[in-house]
Scaffold this motif. Structure first.
Motif, short mmCIF file in Angstrom:
data_model
loop_
_atom_site.label_atom_id
_atom_site.label_comp_id
_atom_site.label_asym_id
_atom_site.label_seq_id
_atom_site.Cartn_x
_atom_site.Cartn_y
_atom_site.Cartn_z
N ARG A 193 0.82 -1.21 0.00
CA ARG A 193 0.00 0.00 0.00
C ARG A 193 0.85 1.26 0.00
N PHE A 212 -6.17 7.73 5.35
CA PHE A 212 -5.40 6.59 4.85
C PHE A 212 -6.22 5.30 4.95
N GLU A 215 -8.78 5.43 1.97
CA GLU A 215 -8.22 5.61 0.63
C GLU A 215 -7.26 4.50 0.23
N ASN A 216 -6.57 3.91 1.21
CA ASN A 216 -5.55 2.90 0.90
C ASN A 216 -5.88 1.52 1.45
N PRO A 243 -1.40 2.47 -4.84
CA PRO A 243 -0.96 3.71 -4.20
C PRO A 243 -0.07 4.52 -5.13
#
Length: 449
Positions: A193, A212, A215-216, A243
């Motif tokens: 990631r 985070f 989104e990841n 990412p």
């Protein structure tokens, strides 16, 4: 442990290094040369220069705090069973009692030789363990303390102080020292990631921006400014975007950075995979840097049911998906690890009485490169090179989002190597579902019958 080759005779050493017949001067010169050479060899022997390679168990000095931070899990547990496993290890099934850090495993693995830091555990006794790694938690003699001993009791006293619930900070400004900012690489299972530029370590915790998580990672993360509450939970999102890489590589390791933060009595509510919600009370506290909210990654991830592994030598965090030892199922796989020469692995496609079909992988393959299967006699897997076994067998359970490494009893490995009929039975199980993990993750002969 690979076999240690014996020390060569001094005369053999002499013969390999010198051809005295090339010199003039006849027998006298040869005798003088031999005498000088043997004298030098004896001197070197006294210094250990020609002694065979040997293992010695040693470790540099560490502090109690360093031991705490480096351990994956710290717990007390009763040893219910100990058995020898392949290649040169022992596996101990344990029944955890108290946990002081991480998630207590159901087994620990150690080497089977005191010279290689074997943890001498006995069935029926209870120990304080500092284990390392998630898949096959490892302990050494330095990580194992018999409960009731003076050392164990002192460590438990300090551990209880160390893990006391953290009192919430009063609202207001504060300053922290941030370590490894921009250096920490994140993994979710086997998915890289990236290296978030804004992740850092403070107060023994890795902090990441709240964004985070959504989104990841496949989680929802919502901030309610009115209630001053963060809500984190699982989602059904399986596909993750790659990412973004900034191309700069990891930041240079330097002195910690002083950062200004703001506490605001923020509470974090986490809903695990079963839907059960609970607050992170007593855990490291979230805070703002400017207008961006940061949360403690380990505390949140463990509430989600993940196992968190910190790999210090690469500054990496690995979030491992949960796996239920009792009800989990997966597909049985097998590979051979290359011990000599280029680092690599041989993924086994098929195994029969006399033949094995595998695909060879190493770190030099380009991404997406096609790997063709190779068929060789099974005897190739038993080859020795320079006194070492060239390949080591490894079994695993593939669950879709996680690979669980398995151990194998010495008896089962011996039968695999010497019994063609048994190899047929093992081959018939490869690529097929295996319901649940074998006890203590150790495969026995009966598992293939």
């Amino acid at each position: 442990m690979p076999p240690v080759r014996g020390q060569p005779q001094l005369y053999e050493v002499f013969q390999r290094h010198m051809d005295w017949n090339k010199f003039e001067g006849g027998d006298c010169l040869r005798r003088w040369g031999i005498a000088v050479f043997l004298f030098a060899c004896i001197a070197m022997l006294s210094l250990g220069c020609l002694t065979p390679s040997a293992y010695a168990c040693s470790r540099g000095p560490t502090s109690i705090e360093e031991d705490f931070l480096e351990a994956q899990a710290i717990f007390t547990a009763k040893v219910s069973k100990v058995e020898a496993v392949y290649p040169f290890q022992k596996a101990a099934a344990v029944e955890a009692a108290e946990t002081y850090k991480g998630q207590a495993p159901s087994l620990v693995v150690t080497n089977d030789d005191p010279d290689r830091c074997e943890a001498s555990v006995e069935e029926g006794k209870t120990y304080l363990f500092y284990s390392h790694g998630v898949e096959l938690p490892y302990v050494s003699v330095f990580d194992t303390h018999l409960l009731g001993s003076e050392r164990a009791e002192e460590l438990i006293r300090l551990l209880k102080q160390r893990i006391e619930p953290i009192e919430p900070k009063p609202p207001g400004e504060a300053r922290l020292s941030a370590y490894s900012k921009g250096e920490i690489r994140m993994f979710l299972g086997r998915h890289d990631r990236g290296r978030p530029a804004e992740a850092f370590i403070a107060n023994d915790s890795v902090y990441v921006p709240l964004s985070f998580l959504s989104e990841n990672l496949p989680y929802s993360a919502v901030w309610d400014p009115i209630a001053k509450e963060v809500s984190v939970g699982w989602t059904n999102r399986m596909e993750l975007e790659e990412p973004e890489e900034d191309g700069s590589g990891p930041a240079a390791k330097d002195e910690p950075q002083a950062i200004d933060i703001r506490y605001d009595n923020i509470r974090v509510k986490v809903k695990d995979q079963t839907g059960k919600a609970s607050f992170l009370d007593g855990a490291p506290e979230p805070f703002f840097i400017g207008e961006k909210l940061y949360v403690p990654l380990r505390a949140v991830a463990e509430k989600l049911g993940l196992e968190v592994e910190w790999v210090g030598n690469t500054s990496s965090v690995i979030l491992h998906y949960p796996f239920d030892d009792r009800t989990g199922s997966g597909v049985l796989g097998m590979r051979y690890i290359v011990n000599v020469g280029l680092e690599g692995k041989l993924e086994v496609d098929r195994l029969t009485k006399d033949e094995i079909v595998y695909r060879a992988y190493n770190g030099h393959l380009e991404e997406g490169a096609e790997v063709k299967p190779v068929a060789v006699p099974f005897a190739e897997m038993l080859k020795m090179e320079a006194g070492y076994r060239q390949y080591t067998a490894q079994f695993y359970l593939e669950t879709g989002n996680k690979e669980i490494k398995l151990l194998m009893s010495q008896e089962a490995v011996k039968k695999l190597e010497n019994d063609a009929g048994f190899r047929d039975k093992v081959g018939a199980k490869l690529g097929k579902p295996l319901d649940g993990l074998p006890a203590a993750r150790v495969l026995h002969v009966d598992d293939f019958e």
